[in-house]
Design a protein around this motif. Sequence first.
Motif, PDB file in Angstrom:
ATOM      1  N   UNK A  70       0.822  -1.218   0.000  1.00  0.00           N
ATOM      2  CA  UNK A  70       0.000   0.000   0.000  1.00  0.00           C
ATOM      3  C   UNK A  70       0.858   1.270   0.000  1.00  0.00           C
ATOM      4  N   UNK A  71       2.107   1.166   0.387  1.00  0.00           N
ATOM      5  CA  UNK A  71       2.940   2.351   0.581  1.00  0.00           C
ATOM      6  C   UNK A  71       2.929   3.307  -0.615  1.00  0.00           C
ATOM      7  N   UNK A  72       3.064   2.775  -1.827  1.00  0.00           N
ATOM      8  CA  UNK A  72       3.089   3.637  -3.014  1.00  0.00           C
ATOM      9  C   UNK A  72       1.742   4.313  -3.269  1.00  0.00           C
ATOM     10  N   UNK A  73       0.694   3.807  -2.647  1.00  0.00           N
ATOM     11  CA  UNK A  73      -0.637   4.331  -2.869  1.00  0.00           C
ATOM     12  C   UNK A  73      -1.019   5.404  -1.855  1.00  0.00           C
ATOM     13  N   UNK A  74      -0.180   5.620  -0.837  1.00  0.00           N
ATOM     14  CA  UNK A  74      -0.557   6.517   0.246  1.00  0.00           C
ATOM     15  C   UNK A  74      -0.927   7.916  -0.254  1.00  0.00           C
ATOM     16  N   UNK A  75      -0.058   8.563  -0.969  1.00  0.00           N
ATOM     17  CA  UNK A  75      -0.329   9.939  -1.408  1.00  0.00           C
ATOM     18  C   UNK A  75      -1.564  10.028  -2.312  1.00  0.00           C
ATOM     19  N   UNK A  76      -1.683   9.164  -3.346  1.00  0.00           N
ATOM     20  CA  UNK A  76      -2.907   9.249  -4.159  1.00  0.00           C
ATOM     21  C   UNK A  76      -4.174   8.977  -3.341  1.00  0.00           C
ATOM     22  N   UNK A  77      -4.115   8.044  -2.402  1.00  0.00           N
ATOM     23  CA  UNK A  77      -5.298   7.732  -1.603  1.00  0.00           C
ATOM     24  C   UNK A  77      -5.675   8.888  -0.683  1.00  0.00           C
ATOM     25  N   UNK A  78      -4.672   9.538  -0.106  1.00  0.00           N
ATOM     26  CA  UNK A  78      -4.939  10.714   0.734  1.00  0.00           C
ATOM     27  C   UNK A  78      -5.588  11.803  -0.101  1.00  0.00           C
ATOM     28  N   UNK A  79      -5.090  11.990  -1.311  1.00  0.00           N
ATOM     29  CA  UNK A  79      -5.669  12.997  -2.214  1.00  0.00           C
ATOM     30  C   UNK A  79      -7.082  12.625  -2.637  1.00  0.00           C
ATOM     31  N   UNK A  80      -7.307  11.345  -2.892  1.00  0.00           N
ATOM     32  CA  UNK A  80      -8.594  10.871  -3.398  1.00  0.00           C
ATOM     33  C   UNK A  80      -9.683  10.836  -2.326  1.00  0.00           C
ATOM     34  N   UNK A  81      -9.295  10.567  -1.082  1.00  0.00           N
ATOM     35  CA  UNK A  81     -10.304  10.314  -0.055  1.00  0.00           C
ATOM     36  C   UNK A  81     -11.423  11.354  -0.015  1.00  0.00           C
ATOM     37  N   UNK A  82     -11.142  12.660   0.083  1.00  0.00           N
ATOM     38  CA  UNK A  82     -12.250  13.608   0.278  1.00  0.00           C
ATOM     39  C   UNK A  82     -13.086  13.907  -0.970  1.00  0.00           C
ATOM     40  N   UNK A  83     -12.733  13.336  -2.098  1.00  0.00           N
ATOM     41  CA  UNK A  83     -13.497  13.607  -3.325  1.00  0.00           C
ATOM     42  C   UNK A  83     -14.886  12.977  -3.230  1.00  0.00           C
ATOM     43  N   UNK A  84     -15.880  13.751  -3.574  1.00  0.00           N
ATOM     44  CA  UNK A  84     -17.275  13.287  -3.527  1.00  0.00           C
ATOM     45  C   UNK A  84     -17.660  12.434  -4.734  1.00  0.00           C
TER      46      UNK A  84
END
Length: 172
Positions: A70-84
């Motif tokens: 999951x490590x490589x996905x951390x930044x994109x996932x943090x960015x993606x989370x609040x998107x509606x």
Amino acid sequence: MTPEEQDLIMGLAFVPGVGRTRTLDEVLAHFGESDGGALALRLLRDAMERRNADDVEMALIVHGAADAPVEEFMEPLIELFPAEWHRDHEDIVSMLGKLRSPKTVPTLVLATRWVPEHLDWDENRALAVKAIWALGAIPGEEARDALEGLRDAENEIIRENAVKQLARRGEL
């Protein structure tokens, strides 16, 4: 991503009584990749750029099927989370929770306070509970402070789970 490609990837999802109808190798060959994690990350970034909720789901299915770190996905996932515009908030919180990284604390705290429209029906606040349990697994004072802040939440479920995590950590 074409509907045919989505169907191909959906074949990686485990269906009780049926199993999987496709292999990761078949999906990788179709997309010209040799690494499932790399394909999942490429698909996720593409889905985010195009704001395509279905393709976010496909990227997460590939990630799971590849058992990719999951490590490589951390930044994109943090960015993606609040998107509606997508519906994968719970999956994102689960993935961030696996990292046990202090960098995920602000996103996990947001997940305890914000209810995406598609989860508005959930009185049990499953998203918030997953985020609280993820916070409980993160070492350090930033996660502890976040949990302590949730002890005073208006919502009883959030309060109770924050207290449980603080107790589990031995910080009550």
